[in-house]
Design an enzyme around this catalytic site. Structure first.
Site, short mmCIF file in Angstrom:
data_model
loop_
_atom_site.label_atom_id
_atom_site.label_comp_id
_atom_site.label_asym_id
_atom_site.label_seq_id
_atom_site.Cartn_x
_atom_site.Cartn_y
_atom_site.Cartn_z
N GLY A 46 -17.54 -11.86 8.94
CA GLY A 46 -17.81 -13.13 8.28
C GLY A 46 -18.66 -14.20 8.84
N GLN A 51 -22.61 -22.24 10.59
CA GLN A 51 -22.93 -21.55 11.76
C GLN A 51 -24.46 -21.01 11.95
OE1 GLN A 51 -19.46 -18.34 10.78
NE2 GLN A 51 -19.37 -18.54 12.89
N CYS A 109 -14.62 -15.84 16.84
CA CYS A 109 -15.36 -16.53 16.17
C CYS A 109 -16.87 -16.48 16.67
CB CYS A 109 -15.06 -18.12 16.06
SG CYS A 109 -16.04 -19.06 14.96
N LEU A 110 -17.84 -16.11 15.78
CA LEU A 110 -19.23 -15.76 16.32
C LEU A 110 -19.81 -17.16 16.93
CD1 LEU A 110 -20.48 -13.85 13.33
CD2 LEU A 110 -20.18 -13.02 15.69
N HIS A 151 -10.42 -18.44 7.94
CA HIS A 151 -11.26 -18.85 9.04
C HIS A 151 -12.72 -19.18 8.43
CE1 HIS A 151 -13.11 -17.53 13.19
NE2 HIS A 151 -14.17 -18.03 12.52
N GLU A 152 -13.15 -18.51 7.67
CA GLU A 152 -14.61 -19.04 6.95
C GLU A 152 -14.41 -20.24 6.29
OE1 GLU A 152 -17.10 -17.65 8.19
OE2 GLU A 152 -16.00 -15.96 9.21
N HIS A 155 -14.67 -23.43 8.26
CA HIS A 155 -16.17 -23.67 8.78
C HIS A 155 -16.51 -24.72 7.84
CE1 HIS A 155 -16.79 -21.23 12.54
NE2 HIS A 155 -16.39 -20.06 11.75
ZN ZN Z 1 -16.07 -18.54 12.94
#
Ligand code: ZN
Length: 198
Positions: A46, A51, A109-110, A151-152, A155
């Site tokens: 995701g 991000q 998480c990226l 999670h997304e 953000h």
């Molecule tokens: Zn993330």
């Protein structure tokens, strides 16, 4: 299409609520194409607008679910969930009061790359969003897909999962952040270019 730099914890765009998407135009379609490419290159399941430095309420996701009921059950099949959620709403089932299981509930998480911490999430979630053609759709998600959506969605409200973990893990996360020079504006990494020790 291009792989975009992924912002790292500390960049203000990650810690600020995003604004609704107003128009679906060529610019937005190009952004979404780039977000898919970036997510796949990372690789991740995701990726949310903030991000990649875009403070808009949208995220992309790509997850293949094994619908086999239990191990050794070959009646199940693989189901692929891949799409973009524009201006999403999320209805989350209540979370367990049990502590998170590090083996099965660890999340990454990226924008906090290379780390994983356990976090309790709702077991199911209903996602309502719009696709790139402006058509509304709904997905009833369970398990890991429900986790990805939660999670997304976070953000878009300026929240990282490390903001939600238990204090003992939050302390470790802050320590890592300091050690790596994160936690300040301006850090990013480029999938396919920057090597990250996962
Ligand atoms: Zn993330």
């Amino acid at each position: 299409m291009a792989v975009l730099p992924i912002r790292i914890s500390g960049d203000p765009v990650l810690h600020t609520p995003a604004s609704p998407v107003v128009t679906i135009d060529d610019e937005l379609r190009a952004l979404v194409a780039d977000m898919f490419e970036t997510m796949d290159a990372a690789p991740g399941v995701g990726l949310a607008g903030p991000q990649v430095g875009v403070p808009l309420r949208l995220f992309v996701f790509s997850y293949t679910e094994d619908t086999g009921e239990e191990e050794g059950d070959d009646t199940g099949s693989l189901r692929e969930y891949r799409g973009v959620a524009i201006n999403p709403e999320l209805y989350i089932s209540p979370t367990s009061v049990e502590p998170a299981d590090p083996d099965t509930e660890s999340e990454g998480c990226l924008s906090f790359p290379g780390e994983r911490f356990p976090l309790v999430r709702g077991e199911s979630a209903i996602l309502r969003a719009t696709d790139l053609d402006g058509r509304p759709y709904e997905i009833e998600a369970h398990g890991w897909l429900a986790r990805i959506f939660q999670h997304e969605f976070d953000h878009l409200d300026g929240l990282l999962y490390v903001d939600r973990v238990d204090p003992v893990y939050a302390k470790v996360a802050r320590k890592i952040e300091r050690k790596k020079g994160w936690g300040v504006p301006g850090n990013a990494w480029l999938p396919g270019v920057d090597e990250l020790d996962a």
